[in-house]
Motif scaffolding. Structure first.
Motif, PDB file in Angstrom:
ATOM      1  N   THR A  21       0.832  -1.193   0.000  1.00 26.30           N
ATOM      2  CA  THR A  21       0.000   0.000   0.000  1.00 26.30           C
ATOM      3  C   THR A  21       0.868   1.246   0.000  1.00 26.30           C
ATOM      4  OG1 THR A  21      -1.675  -1.191   1.258  1.00 26.30           O
ATOM      5  CG2 THR A  21      -1.825   1.200   1.233  1.00 26.30           C
ATOM      6  N   TRP A  22       1.951   1.229   0.801  1.00 25.10           N
ATOM      7  CA  TRP A  22       2.788   2.411   0.969  1.00 25.10           C
ATOM      8  C   TRP A  22       3.583   2.724  -0.290  1.00 25.10           C
ATOM      9  CZ3 TRP A  22       2.810   6.144   4.399  1.00 25.10           C
ATOM     10  CH2 TRP A  22       3.917   7.004   4.469  1.00 25.10           C
ATOM     11  N   THR A  23       4.111   1.712  -0.947  1.00 22.20           N
ATOM     12  CA  THR A  23       5.021   1.958  -2.068  1.00 22.20           C
ATOM     13  C   THR A  23       4.328   1.933  -3.426  1.00 22.20           C
ATOM     14  OG1 THR A  23       5.557  -0.396  -2.277  1.00 22.20           O
ATOM     15  CG2 THR A  23       6.918   0.922  -0.784  1.00 22.20           C
ATOM     16  N   ALA A  24       3.183   1.289  -3.558  1.00 22.49           N
ATOM     17  CA  ALA A  24       2.573   1.101  -4.872  1.00 22.49           C
ATOM     18  C   ALA A  24       1.718   2.273  -5.305  1.00 22.49           C
ATOM     19  CB  ALA A  24       1.719  -0.171  -4.872  1.00 22.49           C
ATOM     20  N   GLU A  25       1.195   3.029  -4.370  1.00 21.66           N
ATOM     21  CA  GLU A  25       0.211   4.056  -4.687  1.00 21.66           C
ATOM     22  C   GLU A  25       0.705   5.040  -5.747  1.00 21.66           C
ATOM     23  OE1 GLU A  25      -3.584   5.486  -4.355  1.00 21.66           O
ATOM     24  OE2 GLU A  25      -2.797   3.893  -3.080  1.00 21.66           O
ATOM     25  N   GLN A  46       0.478  -1.597 -14.801  1.00 22.79           N
ATOM     26  CA  GLN A  46      -0.152  -0.529 -14.035  1.00 22.79           C
ATOM     27  C   GLN A  46      -1.665  -0.732 -13.984  1.00 22.79           C
ATOM     28  OE1 GLN A  46      -0.488   3.479 -15.793  1.00 22.79           O
ATOM     29  NE2 GLN A  46       0.639   4.233 -13.996  1.00 22.79           N
ATOM     30  N   ASP A  47      -2.250  -1.057 -15.138  1.00 24.46           N
ATOM     31  CA  ASP A  47      -3.692  -1.302 -15.197  1.00 24.46           C
ATOM     32  C   ASP A  47      -4.072  -2.520 -14.367  1.00 24.46           C
ATOM     33  OD1 ASP A  47      -6.360  -0.699 -16.526  1.00 24.46           O
ATOM     34  OD2 ASP A  47      -6.053  -2.745 -17.226  1.00 24.46           O
ATOM     35  N   ARG A  48      -3.240  -3.552 -14.467  1.00 26.62           N
ATOM     36  CA  ARG A  48      -3.494  -4.782 -13.704  1.00 26.62           C
ATOM     37  C   ARG A  48      -3.395  -4.512 -12.204  1.00 26.62           C
ATOM     38  NH1 ARG A  48      -5.502  -9.977 -14.405  1.00 26.62           N
ATOM     39  NH2 ARG A  48      -5.260 -10.853 -12.339  1.00 26.62           N
ATOM     40  N   TRP A  59      -3.453  -6.235  -1.804  1.00 29.34           N
ATOM     41  CA  TRP A  59      -2.242  -5.429  -1.894  1.00 29.34           C
ATOM     42  C   TRP A  59      -0.974  -6.253  -1.978  1.00 29.34           C
ATOM     43  CZ3 TRP A  59      -1.657  -0.481  -3.095  1.00 29.34           C
ATOM     44  CH2 TRP A  59      -2.807   0.327  -3.075  1.00 29.34           C
ATOM     45  N   VAL A  60      -1.023  -7.508  -1.611  1.00 27.03           N
ATOM     46  CA  VAL A  60       0.154  -8.366  -1.785  1.00 27.03           C
ATOM     47  C   VAL A  60       0.413  -8.589  -3.275  1.00 27.03           C
ATOM     48  CG1 VAL A  60       1.071 -10.674  -1.424  1.00 27.03           C
ATOM     49  CG2 VAL A  60      -0.038  -9.480   0.451  1.00 27.03           C
ATOM     50  N   ASP A  61      -0.624  -8.991  -4.013  1.00 24.16           N
ATOM     51  CA  ASP A  61      -0.459  -9.171  -5.453  1.00 24.16           C
ATOM     52  C   ASP A  61      -0.189  -7.832  -6.136  1.00 24.16           C
ATOM     53  OD1 ASP A  61      -0.721 -11.912  -5.432  1.00 24.16           O
ATOM     54  OD2 ASP A  61      -2.877 -11.888  -5.810  1.00 24.16           O
ATOM     55  N   THR A  62      -0.820  -6.766  -5.635  1.00 24.40           N
ATOM     56  CA  THR A  62      -0.570  -5.441  -6.198  1.00 24.40           C
ATOM     57  C   THR A  62       0.913  -5.097  -6.108  1.00 24.40           C
ATOM     58  OG1 THR A  62      -2.774  -4.659  -5.606  1.00 24.40           O
ATOM     59  CG2 THR A  62      -1.102  -2.983  -6.004  1.00 24.40           C
ATOM     60  N   ILE A  65       2.964  -7.008  -8.690  1.00 27.12           N
ATOM     61  CA  ILE A  65       2.763  -6.511 -10.049  1.00 27.12           C
ATOM     62  C   ILE A  65       3.451  -5.166 -10.235  1.00 27.12           C
ATOM     63  CG2 ILE A  65       1.030  -5.812 -11.749  1.00 27.12           C
ATOM     64  CD1 ILE A  65      -0.913  -7.731 -10.198  1.00 27.12           C
ATOM     65  N   VAL A  66       3.339  -4.309  -9.237  1.00 23.17           N
ATOM     66  CA  VAL A  66       3.983  -2.996  -9.305  1.00 23.17           C
ATOM     67  C   VAL A  66       5.493  -3.147  -9.440  1.00 23.17           C
ATOM     68  CG1 VAL A  66       4.538  -0.950  -7.925  1.00 23.17           C
ATOM     69  CG2 VAL A  66       2.164  -1.697  -8.161  1.00 23.17           C
ATOM     70  N   GLU A  67       6.070  -4.091  -8.731  1.00 27.35           N
ATOM     71  CA  GLU A  67       7.513  -4.328  -8.832  1.00 27.35           C
ATOM     72  C   GLU A  67       7.905  -4.672 -10.265  1.00 27.35           C
ATOM     73  OE1 GLU A  67      11.025  -7.160  -6.862  1.00 27.35           O
ATOM     74  OE2 GLU A  67       8.926  -7.397  -6.249  1.00 27.35           O
ATOM     75  N   LYS A  68       7.102  -5.520 -10.926  1.00 23.82           N
ATOM     76  CA  LYS A  68       7.392  -5.884 -12.309  1.00 23.82           C
ATOM     77  C   LYS A  68       7.194  -4.678 -13.237  1.00 23.82           C
ATOM     78  CE  LYS A  68       6.592 -10.076 -13.728  1.00 23.82           C
ATOM     79  NZ  LYS A  68       5.978 -11.323 -14.214  1.00 23.82           N
ATOM     80  N   GLY A  69       6.140  -3.906 -12.976  1.00 24.76           N
ATOM     81  CA  GLY A  69       5.865  -2.738 -13.799  1.00 24.76           C
ATOM     82  C   GLY A  69       6.963  -1.703 -13.715  1.00 24.76           C
ATOM     83  N   ARG A  70       7.451  -1.451 -12.513  1.00 19.67           N
ATOM     84  CA  ARG A  70       8.531  -0.482 -12.340  1.00 19.67           C
ATOM     85  C   ARG A  70       9.815  -0.954 -13.018  1.00 19.67           C
ATOM     86  NH1 ARG A  70       6.985   1.304  -6.274  1.00 19.67           N
ATOM     87  NH2 ARG A  70       6.012   3.301  -6.791  1.00 19.67           N
ATOM     88  N   ALA A  71      10.077  -2.240 -12.959  1.00 17.61           N
ATOM     89  CA  ALA A  71      11.266  -2.775 -13.623  1.00 17.61           C
ATOM     90  C   ALA A  71      11.155  -2.598 -15.136  1.00 17.61           C
ATOM     91  CB  ALA A  71      11.449  -4.245 -13.271  1.00 17.61           C
ATOM     92  N   ALA A  72       9.962  -2.851 -15.684  1.00 16.04           N
ATOM     93  CA  ALA A  72       9.758  -2.661 -17.122  1.00 16.04           C
ATOM     94  C   ALA A  72       9.929  -1.203 -17.503  1.00 16.04           C
ATOM     95  CB  ALA A  72       8.373  -3.158 -17.526  1.00 16.04           C
TER      96      ALA A  72
END
Length: 278
Positions: A21-25, A46-48, A59-62, A65-72
């Motif tokens: 929640t803290w880092t993905a927003e 991001q959409d996912r 928020w665990v799955d979020t 996914i955010v980690e993968k999105g940021r890497a991309a």
């Protein structure tokens, strides 16, 4: 002891949820520009992630996914999930692994360069399929508690799977064929011209191939059926010698003519083998 393990797992889940929640927003509201594969993949993730956060409230799955999105978005090579590392049922694993192999083949054959946004969509839905197939983390027999895991919402699994295969069709490299190889009268050896077509097929094709041998109407039906098979085998042997995979090599004899003739007619355009993707 089992209760302690469950409490530890639950505590880890809550910590991860808080961190997600803290880092993905901030990532969920980033304006990601560009039409490269990585930019498209970052937007797809991001959409996912937005759906996971605000629709499923997971928020665990979020966070994953955010980690993968940021890497991309940072230009890193982000691979689709390996289902063997997730809490996927053993019965579901072979299909997921086969689908991942198809996706990786498309990505590695120009998908990231030539069909970037289509392939990014395919990767997003593949990861969604894996995620839904392994969604039982904290429930009864959940993977976080040492259980077999598996899906919670089978209908969501099917929806993600269908979306993946639709996206994969646009992502996968389409074959340039079919290709036609011609033979001399009553012959099944490859001429230099035929060999050049074989070389073209090897260069242009990416997946398994089928070969169908044909003849003209000169000779008996039984003889032509056998001659068509010898032509199919000649072509298939040349293709496999250069590392191509074959799904079939069969004869149609004189039953499917390229040029319609009467019986007993020597027609060069009917003496052929046709190669196509499976």
């Amino acid at each position: 002891m089992k209760m302690i393990s469950r409490l530890i797992a639950l505590g880890s889940f809550l910590v991860l949820a808080g961190c997600g929640t803290w880092t993905a927003e901030s990532y969920l509201h980033e304006d990601i520009q560009g039409d490269s594969f990585n930019a498209c993949l970052a937007r797809e993730y991001q959409d996912r992630a937005t759906s996971e956060a605000y629709v499923d409230c997971n928020w665990v799955d979020t966070a994953a996914i955010v980690e993968k999105g940021r890497a991309a978005a940072a230009g890193e090579t982000v691979l689709p999930y390996d289902p063997a590392s997730k809490g996927v049922l053993a019965s579901d694993l072979p299909e997921l692994q086969d689908a991942r192999s198809k996706l990786m083949a498309a990505l590695d054959n120009g998908g990231r360069d030539e069909r970037g946004c289509a392939c990014a969509k395919a990767q997003r839905y593949y990861d969604g399929w894996v995620e839904q197939a392994s969604d039982n983390k904290l429930g009864v027999n959940g993977s976080y508690f040492g259980g077999e895991g598996g899906p919670v919402q089978p209908d969501r699994v099917e929806a993600e799977k269908a979306a993946f295969y639709e996206a994969l069709t646009a992502c996968a490299l389409q074959e340039s064929g079919p290709w036609t190889i011609y033979f001399g009268f009553d012959k099944y050896n490859l001429t230099p011209e035929a060999q050049s077509v074989i070389d073209q097929i090897v260069a242009e094709s990416t997946g398994p191939l089928s070969v169908i041998g044909h003849t003209d109407t000169s000779g008996s039906n039984a003889y032509n059926q056998a001659l068509g098979q010898r032509r199919a085998d000649s072509v298939s042997n040349a293709l496999t010698a250069q590392g191509k995979d074959l799904c079939s090599a069969v004869s149609k004899g004189e039953t499917e003519l390229a040029v319609q003739t009467g019986d007993g007619v020597r027609e060069p355009l009917n003496r052929r083998a046709v190669v196509a993707g499976c």
